[in-house]
Design a protein around this motif. Structure first.
Motif, short mmCIF file in Angstrom:
data_model
loop_
_atom_site.label_atom_id
_atom_site.label_comp_id
_atom_site.label_asym_id
_atom_site.label_seq_id
_atom_site.Cartn_x
_atom_site.Cartn_y
_atom_site.Cartn_z
N LEU A 183 0.67 -1.29 0.23
CA LEU A 183 0.14 -0.63 0.34
C LEU A 183 1.12 1.46 -0.15
CD1 LEU A 183 -2.81 -0.78 2.17
CD2 LEU A 183 -3.29 -1.24 -0.14
N GLY A 184 0.95 1.66 -0.93
CA GLY A 184 1.85 3.19 -1.07
C GLY A 184 2.57 3.26 -2.37
N GLY A 185 2.32 4.30 -3.18
CA GLY A 185 3.25 3.88 -4.23
C GLY A 185 4.94 5.41 -4.20
N GLY A 186 4.90 5.98 -3.22
CA GLY A 186 6.12 6.35 -2.80
C GLY A 186 7.44 5.35 -2.48
N ASP A 207 -1.80 2.05 -4.73
CA ASP A 207 -1.66 3.37 -4.68
C ASP A 207 -2.89 4.44 -5.33
OD1 ASP A 207 -0.70 5.72 -3.41
OD2 ASP A 207 0.51 6.17 -5.21
N GLY A 208 -3.05 5.44 -4.21
CA GLY A 208 -4.61 6.21 -4.33
C GLY A 208 -4.23 7.75 -5.57
N ASP A 210 -2.57 8.77 -9.68
CA ASP A 210 -2.32 8.07 -11.28
C ASP A 210 -1.17 6.93 -11.79
OD1 ASP A 210 -5.01 9.80 -11.03
OD2 ASP A 210 -4.03 11.55 -12.67
N ARG A 211 0.08 7.49 -10.99
CA ARG A 211 1.45 7.07 -10.78
C ARG A 211 1.99 7.19 -9.37
NH1 ARG A 211 5.17 10.52 -12.55
NH2 ARG A 211 4.81 12.34 -12.57
N PRO A 212 3.05 5.82 -9.30
CA PRO A 212 3.46 5.54 -8.56
C PRO A 212 5.06 6.71 -8.39
CG PRO A 212 3.92 3.51 -9.50
CD PRO A 212 2.58 4.16 -10.11
N LEU A 213 5.62 6.85 -7.75
CA LEU A 213 6.74 8.04 -7.06
C LEU A 213 6.42 9.54 -8.07
CD1 LEU A 213 9.36 5.44 -8.14
CD2 LEU A 213 8.80 6.27 -6.23
N GLY A 214 4.31 9.89 -7.32
CA GLY A 214 4.66 11.00 -8.74
C GLY A 214 5.09 12.23 -8.74
N GLY A 238 -4.24 4.77 -8.73
CA GLY A 238 -5.64 4.96 -8.92
C GLY A 238 -6.65 4.43 -8.16
N ARG A 239 -5.77 3.83 -7.44
CA ARG A 239 -6.63 2.87 -6.24
C ARG A 239 -6.40 3.13 -4.87
NH1 ARG A 239 -9.39 3.34 -8.56
NH2 ARG A 239 -10.75 2.37 -10.72
N ARG A 240 -7.55 2.58 -3.93
CA ARG A 240 -7.27 2.88 -2.34
C ARG A 240 -7.80 1.56 -1.74
NH1 ARG A 240 -5.61 8.22 -1.75
NH2 ARG A 240 -6.62 9.54 -2.80
N ALA A 241 -7.70 1.38 -1.17
CA ALA A 241 -7.37 0.05 0.15
C ALA A 241 -8.78 0.94 0.69
CB ALA A 241 -6.61 -0.62 1.16
N ARG A 242 -9.70 -0.27 0.51
CA ARG A 242 -11.11 0.16 1.74
C ARG A 242 -10.89 -0.76 2.72
NH1 ARG A 242 -11.88 4.55 0.78
NH2 ARG A 242 -12.72 5.72 -0.64
N GLN A 243 -10.19 -1.50 3.44
CA GLN A 243 -10.59 -2.54 4.06
C GLN A 243 -8.99 -3.46 3.98
OE1 GLN A 243 -13.52 -6.34 4.40
NE2 GLN A 243 -14.11 -4.96 7.05
N VAL A 244 -8.31 -3.73 5.27
CA VAL A 244 -7.56 -4.99 4.85
C VAL A 244 -8.22 -5.21 6.12
CG1 VAL A 244 -5.21 -4.79 5.25
CG2 VAL A 244 -5.69 -3.16 3.88
#
Lengths: 470, 275
Positions: A183-186, A207-208, A210-214, A238-244
């Motif tokens: 979870l995450g695109g940093g 990652d929420g 549009d692309r990783p490492l924005g 462009g996707r977020r986790a709603r539940q883990v």
């Protein structure tokens, strides 16, 4: 409580930023003290950050590089029950040697180190409590906060450090998982994602954005993404986790905001870090963190309170060891009135597979300057060395002003973090791109990319000029 | 076959046990076959719960133990688990490995005839140490499963030495003192022969080293601390008991210890359920 000790500079935290601040003070003949809560200096960088993650990455990159270079003649099969420990067998040794190196360096520079937790009791005084509860007081005219950061503790993701891990606990995994959702695109997310993918783990980045490492050049990131996907990775941008949730049996189940579900053996939560300031007693001196949870500073790294500085991850992005070290050095110089040259252009290195590096201006920033900018490209696959090494991904973008003055470079590919230093020196030296054409570099090397990119700029400039001339 | 002359004094008993360890003359308990196979199978990259379930099914004692562990608070089953298949699913691969090790350690420690009470006490202590080791590992981002195993198995050498000392003629307290001195080395010798026990063996071998160095130093300090915490009664003040070197190495300050100690009821309940 023992009586106060007087120093010229007290640094809280012995990570890269803190070390450099203290050593700088000591080199200038001042009395420097570091207060560090762990037994060994180095901070997260050594214990569970840069050094361990890069050691694992080195193994992964070597495997990937060997397979690529062998052109399919050799294949590497993973041993059964491959443990993280076996992949990082050198890790303990690397960490210990690094800790010894840092400790020696601090000793050589006569930097005093206390193990303890520091708390402000006044602007120039810190109470330092040891693990045995004993308290002593340190006083100094200047204090540098270099306490780093820690993973954000999310309320909606059950991080148990066993199935759902964060960036501090991911390397405590005993076995290499079959699958991993990140979870995450940093930077941290992409570094671990590409390392595990290169080791044969089925990795999905969610990652929420549009692309990783924005924050990096889009063209460069596209190359990285392509390489990551070729290694078996998937990017759900462009996707977020709603539940883990850990299903209590064999998988972490992640439900995304588009209703789809991912199932993985482990999950890495890498959505941001927060400043490590708990227990520092910032309120006692009228300091507070800013709206983003980090300590705010000016260009000299002074906080809102005179005599108190903050450097490194505790002040927020870019959260890189390189930057942190320079910040520490500069803060110490400013605090102690030591003259310093103007700030240089610090490079950024992202240790993904393939790695990414950047220095100076990006294409968009340079284009926004009066007169615009010129961009030259060199693809590693078109360089002799790139072909020899079987490199499929690799791109250098050299950015120059209209008159050819080098303004920046964005690189993705093997050795990018090393290659970028040539551009850094060109920027510092005020060189023009012609220098890469007029002065040959070794052949065949990836350094040849500078010549190719420079020629691309010069050809482009000529092409742009030609129609007018006609 | 070991034939011992009656040792002359306390030191002689210790020397004799030391000699037997060095000579590889201990009767090392192997984990029960089924448990060993489960540990090996659950450690494979291509581990298959169906295949492991089959392995467990063949050993009723192991199956019963797994059912008990699957129903413990460690795995927080929402409803009682009654079938073996449910238990295997609930435990997952990590849980199966842990559970198989619990079974193996229980079998290794409770096998010496005539020493049941003493060894049961040590076994309970080991379960508590496993619980504390797990808590400490979570707090310090160290490998949780490895910490659990270190805690669980750190005293397995005591059982081996009680058995090895059965033919020695000496008062119990003298034998106990000799065992105290050599149990870490004996434990390491046992674990070196167990599946996936190599890393744990090194930590167990050095768990009384007050100043360990090298790669496993943090895990050794963690185990030393878990060993201490497991000996403290729940209503006791723990602070004066704890080894400062371990606290310093793990950067555990009084407030961290207070937080950990607040989990003592959960750790005790966990140990009780496993035992």
């Amino acid at each position: 409580m023992t009586g106060p000790a007087r120093h010229d500079l007290v640094v809280i935290g012995a990570g890269p930023a803190g070390q450099k601040a203290a050593i700088q003070a000591s080199k200038a003949g001042r009395r420097a003290l570091i207060v560090e809560q762990t037994a060994e200096p180095g901070g997260a960088c050594v214990s569970h950050g840069t050094i361990p993650s890069k050691t694992l990455r080195e193994t992964a990159a070597a495997l990937e590089g060997f397979q690529r270079r062998s052109g399919g003649v050799f294949t590497i099969e993973r041993r059964e029950a491959l443990t993280i420990e076996s992949l990082t067998r050198r890790l303990g040794q690397v960490v210990t040697e690094h800790e010894t190196l840092i400790a020696d360096q601090l000793r050589r520079n006569r930097v005093e180190v206390w193990q303890g937790r520091a708390r402000f009791v006044a602007r120039d005084a810190l109470e330092v409590r040891g693990v045995d509860g004993a308290v002593r007081v340190a006083r100094a005219s200047a204090v540098v906060i270099a306490t780093g950061s820690r993973p954000r503790d999310p309320s909606d993701v059950p991080v148990d450090h066993e199935h759902v891990l964060d960036s501090d606990s991911i390397l405590s995994l005993r076995y290499l998982p079959a699958s991993l959702v990140v979870l995450g695109g940093g930077v941290i997310a992409c570094e671990y994602a590409s390392t595990f993918a290169a080791l044969g783990v089925k990795v999905t980045i969610v990652d929420g954005a549009d692309r990783p490492l924005g924050f990096l050049d889009a063209e460069v990131v596209e190359q990285f993404t392509r390489a990551f996907e070729r290694a078996g990775g998937t990017v759900r941008a462009g996707r977020r986790a709603r539940q883990v949730r850990w299903n209590g049996r064999d998988a972490v189940e992640t439900r995304l905001d588009d209703g789809s579900e991912l199932s993985s053996e482990k999950l890495l939560f890498a959505l941001g870090r927060v400043a490590s300031v708990a227990g520092l007693g910032l309120d006692a001196v009228g300091l507070a963190t800013g709206p983003r949870g980090f300590i705010e500073v000016d260009r000299h790294f002074c906080t809102a309170v005179a005599g108190i500085y903050a450097v490194g991850d505790v002040i927020g992005p870019p959260s890189l060891a390189t930057t942190a070290m320079e910040q520490g050095r500069r803060a110490a110089c400013h605090a102690l009135g030591i003259p310093l040259l103007a700030s240089g252009s610090a490079p950024i290195g992202v240790y993904t597979i393939p790695e990414i590096a950047s220095v100076g201006l990006g294409e968009a920033e340079a284009a926004a300057r009066p007169g615009g900018a010129l961009v030259g490209r060199a693809r590693f696959a078109e360089l002799a060395r790139g072909r020899i090494a079987g490199v499929e991904d690799g791109l250098m973008k050299l950015i120059a002003a209209r008159d050819g003055l080098v303004l920046g470079a964005q690189i993705v590919g093997e050795s990018a973090a090393d290659l970028v230093h040539v551009a850094q020196m060109a920027i510092i030296g005020g060189l023009h791109v012609d220098v890469f054409v007029d002065h040959p570099m070794n052949f065949p090397t990836l350094g040849e990319a500078y010549r190719v990119a420079a020629l691309d700029i010069l050809n482009g400039a000529r092409a742009a000029v030609a129609p007018d001339a006609a | 076959m070991i034939v011992a002359d009656p040792p002359a004094d306390d030191l002689a008993v210790a020397d004799e046990l030391g000699r037997r360890i060095a000579a590889g003359a201990l009767d090392l308990p192997a984990p029960p076959d089924a448990a060993a196979r489960v540990i090996a199978a659950a450690s494979r990259d291509d581990a298959d719960l169906g295949r492991i379930s089959e392995l467990v099914r063949r050993d009723p004692a192991l199956a019963a133990q797994l059912l008990r562990i699957a129903n413990s608070s460690l795995f927080a089953a929402p409803a009682p688990i009654v079938s073996l298949q449910q238990a295997v699913l609930r435990l997952g691969l990590d849980g199966l490995r842990k559970a198989a090790y619990v079974v193996a350690s229980r079998s290794a420690m409770l096998r010496v005839v005539g020493r049941e009470a003493e060894l049961r006490r040590i076994y309970r202590h080991s379960l508590l140490a496993a619980g504390w080791a797990q808590e400490l590992a979570r707090a310090r981002r160290l490998p949780v499963e490895e910490a659990f195993l270190c805690g669980l198995l750190h005293d397995v050498g005591r059982a081996v030495l009680w058995q090895a000392a059965a033919d020695l003629v000496a008062p119990d307290d003298v034998v106990a003192a000799a065992i105290d001195r050599h149990h870490a080395a004996a434990g390491a010798a046992v674990l070196a022969t167990w599946p996936a026990g190599g890393a744990v063996a090194e930590v167990v071998r050095r768990h009384h080293d007050p100043a360990p160095e090298g790669a496993p130093a943090r895990m050794i300090h963690l185990l030393a601390l878990a060993d201490h915490l497991a000996q403290v009664a729940p209503d006791q003040d723990i602070a004066p008991e704890l080894p400062v070197a371990a606290l310093a190495a793990l950067a555990l300050y009084p407030e961290d210890i207070d937080l950990l100690w607040s989990r003592r009821d959960a750790v005790r309940a966990f140990a009780q359920e496993l035992g």
